[in-house]
Design a protein around this motif. Structure first.
Motif, PDB file in Angstrom:
ATOM      1  N   GLY A   1       0.808  -1.210   0.000  1.00 39.37           N
ATOM      2  CA  GLY A   1       0.000   0.000   0.000  1.00 39.37           C
ATOM      3  C   GLY A   1       0.840   1.258   0.000  1.00 39.37           C
ATOM      4  N   GLU A   2       1.934   1.261   0.779  1.00 40.34           N
ATOM      5  CA  GLU A   2       2.831   2.416   0.793  1.00 40.34           C
ATOM      6  C   GLU A   2       3.468   2.629  -0.578  1.00 40.34           C
ATOM      7  OE1 GLU A   2       4.119   1.901   5.514  1.00 40.34           O
ATOM      8  OE2 GLU A   2       5.468   1.281   3.902  1.00 40.34           O
ATOM      9  N   SER A   3       3.821   1.513  -1.221  1.00 39.53           N
ATOM     10  CA  SER A   3       4.442   1.616  -2.542  1.00 39.53           C
ATOM     11  C   SER A   3       3.463   2.166  -3.567  1.00 39.53           C
ATOM     12  CB  SER A   3       4.949   0.238  -2.981  1.00 39.53           C
ATOM     13  OG  SER A   3       5.454   0.264  -4.295  1.00 39.53           O
ATOM     14  N   VAL A   4       2.230   1.645  -3.556  1.00 42.95           N
ATOM     15  CA  VAL A   4       1.221   2.071  -4.528  1.00 42.95           C
ATOM     16  C   VAL A   4       0.869   3.548  -4.347  1.00 42.95           C
ATOM     17  CG1 VAL A   4      -1.167   1.740  -5.264  1.00 42.95           C
ATOM     18  CG2 VAL A   4       0.284  -0.249  -4.840  1.00 42.95           C
ATOM     19  N   ARG A   5       0.884   4.010  -3.087  1.00 43.97           N
ATOM     20  CA  ARG A   5       0.550   5.407  -2.819  1.00 43.97           C
ATOM     21  C   ARG A   5       1.706   6.362  -3.111  1.00 43.97           C
ATOM     22  NH1 ARG A   5      -2.026   2.967   1.659  1.00 43.97           N
ATOM     23  NH2 ARG A   5      -0.419   3.673   3.100  1.00 43.97           N
TER      24      ARG A   5
ATOM     25  N   PHE B   1       4.862   6.498  -1.747  1.00 44.21           N
ATOM     26  CA  PHE B   1       5.686   6.951  -0.633  1.00 44.21           C
ATOM     27  C   PHE B   1       7.174   6.681  -0.856  1.00 44.21           C
ATOM     28  CE2 PHE B   1       1.963   6.429   2.538  1.00 44.21           C
ATOM     29  CZ  PHE B   1       1.433   7.623   2.079  1.00 44.21           C
TER      30      PHE B   1
ATOM     31  N   HIS C   1       0.059  -2.765 -10.552  1.00 41.28           N
ATOM     32  CA  HIS C   1       0.879  -2.091  -9.537  1.00 41.28           C
ATOM     33  C   HIS C   1       2.243  -1.650 -10.057  1.00 41.28           C
ATOM     34  CE1 HIS C   1      -1.324  -3.740  -5.722  1.00 41.28           C
ATOM     35  NE2 HIS C   1      -2.100  -3.020  -6.511  1.00 41.28           N
TER      36      HIS C   1
END
Length: 294
Positions: free
Chosen positions: A71-75, A77, A261
């Protein structure tokens, strides 16, 4: 002024994640798993249930923890600095795996080249053979001078082991094609060849299970078959465990590719699993040569 602005640019800052509950929860899951394993070895009636519950608990924790990282990667960060850290971390992880297998290969080579010849009276082992194992002639494969585990037969190299070698080599080709397709933006080709890699990995595991059943039931080759059985099953068994983990990771990456992704320039998650899978291929080639053929 420009320099100050560059230093304040969020994209140049190293991402520091917020406080996470997963490390302590994972420690608890590991404790439950190992506690269950320990009492299971001591034949406590409920030991296996605690062990399996711990494994399920650990699997859930890993799933949730990795979901947070994805999730952090997709957003968005993660930046280039974080990507470099991930690459270094994966390199050191694979290096630790190399050392892990080197220990077992070292045990195999030491036993074959030194220990058994000494026990048979070669070199400085004359008195050992004379006083302790008189008449023992050594040779490989062997279960030692006491014939621990009884008579056994070895698994032939040109049957299932050769087939599994071809399967893993083919999977190395398919994942490479998938990687090139990802970098070329060919999503359909990526999904097809990555899916083929998963299928080849599962097929390899199926045939290895067949090989183990054949070894135990028909060849009397078991983990308890002296030094040969120990080295054979420790090397092939741990490799099989790595193939299992690699296949699970490939399935996760396939799902992430399906959901879009990764991009042409930002796909280290795919690369990390590809590195791991190629490592598994190389280890199997060494296994095929030194355990089955020689």
């Amino acid at each position: 002024m420009a320099e100050a602005h560059a230093h304040s640019n969020p994209s140049e800052r190293y991402f520091v994640p917020h406080s996470s509950r997963w490390p302590i929860v994972a420690s608890l899951a590991l404790f439950v798993t190992m506690f269950g394993f320990a009492i299971m070895l001591n034949e406590v009636s409920f030991g296996k249930y605690v062990f399996y519950a711990g494994l399920v608990f650990l699997a859930i924790v890993i799933f949730k923890w990795f979901a947070d990282v994805v999730g952090e990667s997709v957003r968005g960060f993660y930046n280039r600095q974080v990507d470099t850290s991930f690459r270094m971390g994966m390199m050191w992880f694979i290096f630790s795996e190399i050392m892990f297998f080197a220990a077992f290969f070292g045990a195999l080579f030491y036993t074959r080249q030194y220990a058994l010849p000494w026990l048979a009276g070669e070199g400085h082992g004359v008195m050992t053979n004379e006083l302790l194992y008189n008449g023992y002639t050594g040779g490989w494969p062997a279960n030692g001078p006491l014939s621990i585990g009884g008579h056994f037969q070895t698994v032939g190299a040109w049957g299932l082991p050769l087939l599994n070698t071809l399967l893993l080599l083919s999977s190395g080709v398919t994942i490479t094609i998938a990687h090139h397709a990802l970098k070329a933006g060919q999503r359909q080709t990526l999904l097809v060849f990555l899916g083929l890699t998963v299928l080849l990995g599962c097929t390899f595991l199926f045939f290895q299970a067949e090989e183990y059943i054949h070894a135990y039931s028909e060849l009397n080759l078991k983990l308890s078959s002296g030094i040969y059985g120990s080295t054979f099953f420790m090397l092939t068994g741990f490799h099989g465990l790595h193939v299992t983990l690699g296949t699970i990771m490939l399935i996760v990456i396939w799902l992430r590719c399906f959901r879009g992704h990764f991009s042409r320039d930002d796909h280290f998650g795919f690369e990390a699993v590809a590195w791991y899978w190629h490592f598994v291929d190389v280890v199997w080639l060494m296994l095929f040569i030194f355990v089955y053929v020689l």
